[in-house]
Design an enzyme around this catalytic site. Sequence first.
Site, short mmCIF file in Angstrom:
data_model
loop_
_atom_site.label_atom_id
_atom_site.label_comp_id
_atom_site.label_asym_id
_atom_site.label_seq_id
_atom_site.Cartn_x
_atom_site.Cartn_y
_atom_site.Cartn_z
N ARG A 160 0.87 -1.17 0.00
CA ARG A 160 0.00 0.00 0.00
C ARG A 160 0.90 1.21 0.00
NH1 ARG A 160 -2.58 2.41 4.08
NH2 ARG A 160 -1.03 1.77 5.58
N ARG A 164 -2.94 10.75 -0.57
CA ARG A 164 -4.13 11.49 -0.14
C ARG A 164 -4.43 12.63 -1.10
NH1 ARG A 164 -1.98 12.60 5.79
NH2 ARG A 164 -1.92 10.43 6.44
N ARG A 237 18.03 -5.33 9.00
CA ARG A 237 18.77 -4.13 8.59
C ARG A 237 19.12 -3.38 9.87
NH1 ARG A 237 21.56 -2.92 4.48
NH2 ARG A 237 20.79 -0.82 4.03
N ARG A 268 17.84 10.21 6.51
CA ARG A 268 17.15 11.33 7.14
C ARG A 268 18.10 12.13 8.01
NH1 ARG A 268 12.23 8.75 10.61
NH2 ARG A 268 13.59 7.31 11.70
N GLU A 288 20.95 9.80 9.74
CA GLU A 288 20.65 8.37 9.90
C GLU A 288 21.08 7.60 8.65
OE1 GLU A 288 16.94 7.48 12.04
OE2 GLU A 288 16.41 6.26 10.31
N TYR A 336 8.59 -5.95 13.22
CA TYR A 336 8.68 -4.53 13.50
C TYR A 336 7.36 -4.10 14.16
CZ TYR A 336 8.80 0.41 13.51
OH TYR A 336 8.77 1.71 13.96
N ASP A 338 5.39 -0.83 16.26
CA ASP A 338 5.40 0.51 16.83
C ASP A 338 5.18 0.40 18.33
OD1 ASP A 338 5.98 2.28 14.77
OD2 ASP A 338 3.94 2.20 13.98
P1 FAD Z 1 13.83 -2.96 22.54
O1 FAD Z 1 13.54 -1.54 22.75
O2 FAD Z 1 14.88 -3.31 21.53
O3 FAD Z 1 14.20 -3.64 23.92
C1 FAD Z 1 14.81 -4.91 24.02
C2 FAD Z 1 15.83 -4.84 25.14
O4 FAD Z 1 16.37 -6.15 25.37
C3 FAD Z 1 16.99 -3.91 24.79
O5 FAD Z 1 17.16 -2.90 25.76
C4 FAD Z 1 18.19 -4.87 24.72
O6 FAD Z 1 19.40 -4.27 25.17
C5 FAD Z 1 17.74 -5.99 25.64
N1 FAD Z 1 18.46 -7.25 25.34
C6 FAD Z 1 18.53 -7.89 24.15
N2 FAD Z 1 19.30 -8.99 24.26
C7 FAD Z 1 19.72 -9.04 25.56
C8 FAD Z 1 20.55 -9.94 26.30
N3 FAD Z 1 21.12 -11.03 25.73
N4 FAD Z 1 20.77 -9.70 27.62
C9 FAD Z 1 20.23 -8.60 28.23
N5 FAD Z 1 19.44 -7.70 27.57
C10 FAD Z 1 19.19 -7.92 26.25
N6 FAD Z 1 7.71 3.22 17.26
C11 FAD Z 1 6.72 4.13 17.25
O7 FAD Z 1 5.64 3.89 17.80
N7 FAD Z 1 6.91 5.38 16.69
C12 FAD Z 1 8.08 5.73 16.09
O8 FAD Z 1 8.21 6.85 15.60
C13 FAD Z 1 9.14 4.77 16.07
N8 FAD Z 1 10.31 5.07 15.48
C14 FAD Z 1 11.30 4.12 15.46
C15 FAD Z 1 12.51 4.46 14.84
C16 FAD Z 1 13.54 3.53 14.77
C17 FAD Z 1 14.82 3.90 14.09
C18 FAD Z 1 13.36 2.24 15.34
C19 FAD Z 1 14.46 1.20 15.26
C20 FAD Z 1 12.17 1.90 15.96
C21 FAD Z 1 11.13 2.84 16.03
N9 FAD Z 1 9.92 2.56 16.67
C22 FAD Z 1 8.91 3.49 16.67
C23 FAD Z 1 9.68 1.24 17.29
C24 FAD Z 1 10.03 1.19 18.79
O9 FAD Z 1 11.39 1.48 18.96
C25 FAD Z 1 9.72 -0.22 19.29
O10 FAD Z 1 8.34 -0.46 19.19
C26 FAD Z 1 10.12 -0.49 20.74
O11 FAD Z 1 11.34 0.07 21.09
C27 FAD Z 1 10.21 -2.00 20.93
O12 FAD Z 1 10.44 -2.31 22.29
P2 FAD Z 1 11.03 -3.74 22.66
O13 FAD Z 1 11.03 -3.84 24.13
O14 FAD Z 1 10.33 -4.79 21.88
O15 FAD Z 1 12.52 -3.74 22.08
#
Ligand code: FAD
Length: 356
Positions: A160, A164, A237, A268, A288, A336, A338
Amino acid sequence: MGSGLFGATCAYELSKKFKCLVIDKRSHIGGNCYTENLDGIHIHRYGAHIFHTSDKEIWEWVNQFAEFRQFVNSPIANFNGELYSLPFNMWTFHQLWGVKTPEEAKAKIESQKFKGTITNLEEQARSMVGDDIYFKLIKGYTEKQWGKKCTELPASIIKRLPVRFTWDNNYFNDKYQGIPIGGYTQIFEKLLNGIEVQLETDFFEKRDYYESIANKIIYTGPIDEFFDFEYGKLEYRSLKWENTYMHTESFQGHPVVNYTDDETPYTRIIEHKYFDNQNQKRTYVSKEFPCDYTGDNEPYYPIRDEVNSEMYRKYKELGETSSKYIFGGRLGTYMYYDMHQVIGQALSTVKKLIQI
Ligand code: FAD
């Protein structure tokens, strides 16, 4: 395990009933949502994070931990010095062709659409939005993002393309959107308040010990690493940032500018102060750069093609055989998400656990 949004949300809710320990291999809490205060500017260390959701329950839940400033995401595209509004809307079409009505814009797009058989992403995108939008605003950006030519990428990546025919630069359609005043880290400080947190601690270094002390372990790291890459390595990636602190009031006057040509190596530039509407005399910008995930850098975007999806399916099946572990978050489920989706996933995981 993991003090990112999934782990911290689970820990906050579960600690109302159970004793929790949170460990993270990074030196800070918050995972990829982490923000750092630098002279009053809240730096989004892992890229621009804008909270958006249409789910009232999730919006109210997150608002317990911070006050949000209304923020409308409306990036600007820079194609070789030509500036365009994003997402594609009447402003973009006016800037591209001088058109003033939806009819004129629709006719222009229709006249440029690719009409042949679709075999790759390039043809898919051209069949949806025509050549000008594709070549100026999609091709270069997408090729940098994936590190591959659009002609080598599957059409399925672009299912998609939001177009708009209104004068509306608001990227997200969600009912609620904003950025916490003062940054995201305060949310994690509140979520983890009173819970034991061990930073710079890799789960795999003391795995047996954690298994011996815990009834349940919530694992938020890469699922393939957990199973010692038994079925192979899942592909991602990655990103890197080049950060500059500038002794000037403003660099680009806008939080996010996308570079959509294929020669500029970054995708960006983020100017962090504009996430918070701050008026410091200085500014901080991050370029970035998308790059390959090598195993030594951070895995950010899962490459969910057929091979990786099939590999993940096998890891997921293996994970389901364990009664001790719950795999969650973006790395634990190779998806992925949010932020609002991660909170939703964490809250429903907690509900199930509490019923057990
Ligand atoms: P993470 O934040 O990755 O947390 C996982 C944690 O586990 C990390 O702290 C890591 O260190 C820890 N871990 C992993 N392996 C181990 C290990 N072996 N031992 C101990 N600790 C470990 N979402 C939005 O809603 N709006 C946005 O605008 C947006 N922009 C984004 C931009 C980018 C560039 C990226 C990459 C993501 C974006 N997101 C956005 C998504 C958002 O970052 C995620 O939804 C969120 O951070 C996911 O949380 P999580 O806990 O799943 O993962």
